[in-house]
Enzyme design. Structure first.
Site, mmCIF file in Angstrom:
data_model
loop_
_atom_site.group_PDB
_atom_site.id
_atom_site.type_symbol
_atom_site.label_atom_id
_atom_site.label_comp_id
_atom_site.label_asym_id
_atom_site.label_seq_id
_atom_site.Cartn_x
_atom_site.Cartn_y
_atom_site.Cartn_z
ATOM 1 C CG ASP A 48 10.781 4.589 -22.624
ATOM 2 O OD1 ASP A 48 11.824 4.937 -22.042
ATOM 3 O OD2 ASP A 48 9.989 5.415 -23.140
ATOM 4 C CE1 TYR A 91 7.559 12.322 -23.797
ATOM 5 C CE2 TYR A 91 6.788 11.996 -26.037
ATOM 6 C CZ TYR A 91 7.544 12.705 -25.120
ATOM 7 O OH TYR A 91 8.276 13.783 -25.520
ATOM 8 C CG HIS A 108 -2.207 -0.660 0.993
ATOM 9 N ND1 HIS A 108 -3.191 -0.716 1.947
ATOM 10 C CD2 HIS A 108 -2.686 -1.331 -0.089
ATOM 11 C CE1 HIS A 108 -4.226 -1.373 1.457
ATOM 12 N NE2 HIS A 108 -3.947 -1.774 0.233
ATOM 13 C CG HIS A 126 8.091 12.958 -20.141
ATOM 14 N ND1 HIS A 126 7.897 11.612 -19.903
ATOM 15 C CD2 HIS A 126 9.409 13.080 -20.490
ATOM 16 C CE1 HIS A 126 9.023 10.945 -20.112
ATOM 17 N NE2 HIS A 126 9.960 11.811 -20.459
ATOM 18 C CG ASN A 178 8.412 5.662 -19.625
ATOM 19 O OD1 ASN A 178 9.230 4.765 -19.776
ATOM 20 N ND2 ASN A 178 8.457 6.807 -20.310
#
Lengths: 125, 125, 125, 125, 125, 125, 125, 125, 125, 125
Positions: free
Chosen positions: D24, D117, D16, D95, D119
């Site tokens: 990438d 992008y 938690h 990003h 990820n």
């Protein structure tokens, strides 16, 4: 309760067929065996200090000592030391063999005990 | 006697003003706090299993728990859990504050306890 | 899912021809074999607790146990324990040989199981 | 079952409020965050390969991705990638913010994914 | 270019008379040999994925495989796998001997390859 | 192919937004930045030796150098050195700022280059 | 002065009866011998680069080389290489024996030298 | 030639803008700065012993000393000590500031020098 | 002579402006300060045991203690303890401040002393 | 008092049946024996400097030296060196055997002594 962290960890790993050596001040160093250093000075603490502590916390079923303890130490000191072992059976072996046994122990506790040949190896099971 | 080596070492270092957290299964990981991992599966062992063990071996003078335990857990489970704490005073704080307190503990014991908000911080002195 | 980080890593490395030992509370320590310490107290967790967990997550094809388990443990406990192994073939060897086998295992999981000779070695492939 | 030892350990600690980043091929290195290196070459494995694996083994309750993924990636690839996330809610952030979030993750899994992008940060609870 | 840090380091140390083993998913763990873990799941990546990568980056002069690959794998899969080795001479040895050879390798790369006996040892010089 | 194990590992981790510094013989040591030591003696190897190697193996998109290089180095040496950078854009900053940038690099490669101010920081993305 | 930290430390420990191996680019890796990696690329630096450096800083009394150097290398290259050794006596042994000697050296210096069999072991006293 | 392995490594890393402190016997310990321990007893070796060694092996361009050296040490000892520094410019600062400077040095060499305030910080460039 | 290896090393590094704390059994653990564990049990060894040992081996010029020692400990015990300090000047500070001072010490020696507030910080110079 | 931390620790572990070697400048390195490096330059410190220090701090009962010391060193130097050993019995063995004995010592102290064959092994009990 054990207050010393490394000693507490070592006793937790002291199981059937394992052995722990409680050694006097000038006993040789064994770089390859885990060692708990407790010596403050020659005479402090003693091997009976550690025997009392460990027997109050952990089951022990037999003890190994050097024959030379019975041959060279005065009877009163012998009696005082052996009293701490209670009814535990003692295996007496030559000091030369005792030193070899130490190299196979799970761990060593190094005290400041000044009595010659008073070292003990404790075993469980 | 404590049979777990790392737990035995941690309890030996648990002294006045130090705190130890006993945490349930999904409680966040704290990579910067020493952690004793004991979880086998969700439900095993429980926080009361650990509370019983530690109270039988070590002095504890107060406990911290999350207020949400009193708000969200059924009364019977509450009573069962609190019974393990005996007469120890409990400090109730918000869960958010509890998580901050954990980051300042000497150590964490991670259990598989499934009861939400059942985490405890034990303190001595 | 395995919640214990070191156990999860060990099981990920448990592959064909590897073996993992699940050991009871007083079984000797093997300092040279990777050990996952899970014991809370004598009795918690048990070897069947771990057998159930591992068999639900990982393929196992055979088990090794000590002959002394069949000779010294009461039939009901024997039956209860063996039921957790399902249809896995069990190789029975002397306890002395079992201890030697443990030294060649990839890893050890140390439980609090109180039943004598209930230790198992799990193998895959 | 997770076959990769370090990934298995990391997922066991993913609880938690913890987060794990799946990144990438050319994403920056973060020397201060635990990193599981899985890249074989650009294109192998992909982020969806890891997403599939982790979602099949571990509970995940939300995902964070970079807004730039929605702006710069062709609709078909977007759809293919997002399909792996099922019904998980996605938080879209710039990003630049995504890169800051990565520095606070419990761990990083480095893939060879070639889609810019793509990820994701996975969170539980 | 090699993107995986540990694999890049291992290949930089792969010199004349050294050997590197590329192993399938269930191949035994060798705790005493440096291991690069690349497995994502059974089937990903494959041994040919790694063979292609290494042959494109590093000179290799011979290969060792288990005879059982030729005996137990269907001809089409055999042909597909061997095609990745190009003109490299293959030394065929029993699987039992292959496992001993692995223990003498400079390093191991662990893949998720599902084809039995598809393991290869690459040598240079 | 990179033959140096640590340099191969560092380049594998050199990704978007990361930077690597290639430094001359007397440039200060940075104990907190990972350093690949390659110097044999003053003059061997040179910064262009490393630039050629890295550009042949790894994508680089910009370079940072100290303004003092343009001010203090003879035109022929300048031309020779800059020729190794091809068409890469060069950002010129004061030497004092250059030294601060180095402390934020992913890694340092230490050469024996004797030309003052010839240090370069390579960036990708 | 030695500018390379690990090489400086190794040479400080290079004393009577110790030996240091200077090896060419493809010479096998010896994971159990301390290794100073200096290779930039095949051809840089050379074994004579290192021989010159070490002889200028440290006393050396004899050299060991492989007989195959005299048999397989063209006379001009032989003469060029041997000139760097000055009047030091050279012990010629088979390449197979040379590789065994390397395993007993205090340390290895790995160069990029491209000349086959040009490896040298330096001894003092 | 430097015969001490750690000192040889430290001097190899002593470059422009770095500083090394040569300290007397009772100077405080700095656990966070790399320390080369050379003290045998009070009086052996001295700071001039180390200054002579380092200046013969490494370029040094300036020295920092405590003002208290000029105020509290007898003129003959002052002259003897400063003679070892040759023509190097000396920056005189208060002892309190000197101790702060030491915490920013690349390394410390601890001698047995008995002359109060005789500590020096060597800089290059 | 100091027989305890870690204590001997710590005292060798105990120099001007450094401080060492000798602490009683329940004093808090400080994970970030080097700690020499000497406790056998509550009562063994005592702080005076360590004070006597250290003063016989090492110069000490002042002591810090908690004011609460003078307020809460019976006069006879006070006198007995202070007698071990000889003529050393004692700085009395609140216990809360004492605990902060401990966090800045070079090291801690943990004893089994049972007398409340009997902790001392030893300083030299 | 011993001011050198590692030497202080080594002497604390120097007990009955242990041996410590004090070696001259060019004596071979033994990577597998703990080594305290004290050499500043050839000639500083000497073996007698260390013998004096150790005999003043630690009990020693016998010494081993190489026969070649008596055969090859001029009588005046012999007398000067042996005077530091006082009445300790000296065991004379061939230098070849002496080098084997060193490999079995608890530790090595490396000095800058320039006198050939002046090495000593100190033993206690």
């Amino acid at each position: 309760m054990i207050w010393h962290p490394q000693l507490a960890s070592l006793l937790a790993r002291f199981r059937h067929a394992n052995a722990i050596a409680i050694l006097d001040a000038p006993f040789p160093s064994y770089p390859d065996v885990e060692t708990v250093d407790l010596i403050v000075r020659r005479g402090l603490p003693t091997i009976p200090d550690l025997v009392d502590l460990i027997l109050s916390e952990h089951e022990v079923t037999s003890v190994t000592m050097a024959e030379e303890f019975r041959q060279h130490v005065d009877p009163q000191t012998q009696a005082d030391y052996l009293a701490h072992l209670g009814d535990l059976p003692v295996q007496w072996i030559p000091h030369v063999s005792f030193k070899e046994e130490v190299s196979r122990c799970l761990g060593i506790v190094h005290t400041g005990d000044p009595v010659p040949y008073s070292n003990v190896i404790l075993r469980w099971g």
